[in-house]
Motif scaffolding. Structure first.
Motif, short mmCIF file in Angstrom:
data_model
loop_
_atom_site.label_atom_id
_atom_site.label_comp_id
_atom_site.label_asym_id
_atom_site.label_seq_id
_atom_site.Cartn_x
_atom_site.Cartn_y
_atom_site.Cartn_z
N PHE C 9 2.08 40.99 9.68
CA PHE C 9 3.23 40.20 9.20
C PHE C 9 2.88 38.74 9.02
O PHE C 9 1.92 38.23 9.62
N ALA C 20 9.06 41.19 13.96
CA ALA C 20 7.79 41.92 14.07
C ALA C 20 7.58 42.41 15.50
O ALA C 20 7.15 43.56 15.72
N GLY C 57 5.40 43.16 7.24
CA GLY C 57 6.56 42.32 7.50
C GLY C 57 6.39 40.93 6.92
O GLY C 57 5.30 40.35 6.99
#
Lengths: 184, 184, 184, 184
Positions: C9, C20, C57
């Motif tokens: 992420f 996350a 993410g």
């Protein structure tokens, strides 16, 4: 144990039906054809309930799945409400007259529908054939990734669909069957 | 000269109709309601042909425009074939029960349809109200950009739609009218 | 055998990092944070190569994944070229300040990226909480389907993120782990 | 009075630059090239501030605009915050090696970005050339609608781009100029 795979599709003029048959051949799947009124039978709904994997197919008309397919999709709200199709495997394919023709718009929708239904999605998983030497007889010559694309020229009969796109549909069917077999 | 603006929409249970009326109020537009069979009259098609701006509206069902709206969209293929709606201004709006609910999927489609028809698209043009103090009575509290969004809770009657979303629809109608006036 | 799950992420200001961490908690996953220059280390690339499941993410900035996430995505072209991540399981999540804020645009992209990489995608699989009584502390109050959404108001600190969105992230992590366990 | 049109683009290997030049030729537009670090100069930001119409261009890498384009897009958040580009006309184009190659993913994003910035979008407005007799030298042979698409085979030099796609880019530029002229 052999997984149960069902291809549920609408076809306006027979081209998408050829694509559906190719996917079903690759996946050893049962075919359900949505009627010109956007309907399937109770027995067909039961087949979908029992399926391990469901593959959606539709022509792209005016940039999206046909209304008949959408009428079917709206009727899946019953399965959504009880999440009874949750965790099934899903995939999708579409056909239109142009190389692009906003096919990705339709495919993104088939994916979104599958996600509302709680599914897992398997994409095409085939590298594109896009060099200067590439031919319309090649696998994934259209360069799709989300699902299987077919391009049948606006004046092509059902016997004049580029072979590569039909072969791609068969290969995608095989991939769906393999992925279904991996999913316990 | 006053531009002719038409809002063409489908509504399943009356909520999207409230949104359509709000957009039409802001735009001083004529309303056309797509029937529960996905149809409009010949006279209504003629109104669309004559419009300077067309605004599409539909609920989001199962992640996309309702099948009734799509049946209408498929019937615009005649206008597409001759490109007789080319260069008109277009916009769109949608309603669903969730804050998100895949409304952007529907809105992306309304845009794609307008582009196939050769149009020019005007988005919402309103900043989001998204601070900690934001309320559902605020303009663009949902944080849309492509068009107007409305969220009516799953058990809300047509009289219980968040006021901010209706006010957003009016403001979007005003923006469509202003943009139509700018376009010669 | 425990499947290896990696959450990769980018986070601009720490909010997406909280999301996350919540997904990773649910999935018992390893976290890889993309730097403010859009990079990860060679050791982290190796972790991704070995993973059974990869979860993407990113914040939604200007209607799409941050440029840092995209720089990472562009660097996955090596994995694409050899299809070495083929058949892995993928998922995704995003955060922005608005209820909508074009988060679906980002999520559609995370899906498209996973499909180019030859993956299988698992969506959120949670019903929306969208009645009149719904609260921001509910699971899937935002009404997502493709992956996990989080909305952190524009002036909210990392300690002021709606609890329901964090709980949703944990639940999505659990779903990813369960689906990975199903996939041989 | 002549409208000010600016084409702002990123090009990795020169192909998208050819497309940008073709659009600019059709639109009589000024060109701004985003650097390989994702940056443009202060003087170039000023040109964008003053433009009547802005056209975004980028290759499609891994299913989306390049990270360099996205870094530029993230930097437009300043223009977003004050809505100083509101009501400008926008358009977009993209290039990739495949016929599809998820170009619609990129184009949907360019549109979403324009909508966040408060803009009005003009699509391609050209019918597809998609009969059996269609050639890669035809206008809109790829069958796009949202903006201009170009397909340059993976092993094609900048001198081997299909002529029809370059001609399409010129025609799209002309359409942008005409639409800008219509918009007071």
């Amino acid at each position: 144990m052999q997984k149960k795979i069902v291809v549920v599709f609408h076809s306006g003029y027979g081209h998408t039906k050829k694509q559906a048959e190719a996917v079903a051949k690759g996946a050893q799947a049962t075919l359900i054809e949505i009627s010109q009124e956007g309907e399937i039978t109770e027995a067909e709904w039961a087949l979908l309930d029992e399926a391990d994997a469901i593959v959606f197919g539709t022509p792209t008309y005016m940039g999206m799945a046909s209304w008949q397919f959408k009428k079917f999709a709206d009727a899946t709200s019953k399965a959504w409400f009880t999440q009874k199709w949750k965790d099934k495997l899903f995939g999708g394919f579409t056909n239109s007259a142009s190389f692009n023709g906003d096919k990705q718009s339709t495919m993104n929708y088939l994916f979104t529908l599958a996600m509302q239904l709680g599914g897992v999605w398997v994409g095409l998983g085939l590298m594109p054939s896009n060099s200067k030497a590439a031919q319309r007889t090649d696998i994934n010559n259209l360069g799709a990734s989300i699902g299987a694309y077919m391009q049948s020229p606006s004046d092509a009969s059902v016997d004049e669909i580029p072979q590569g796109d039909l072969d791609t549909a068969v290969a995608y069917g095989e991939r769906i069957a393999k992925t279904a077999a991996r999913l316990s």
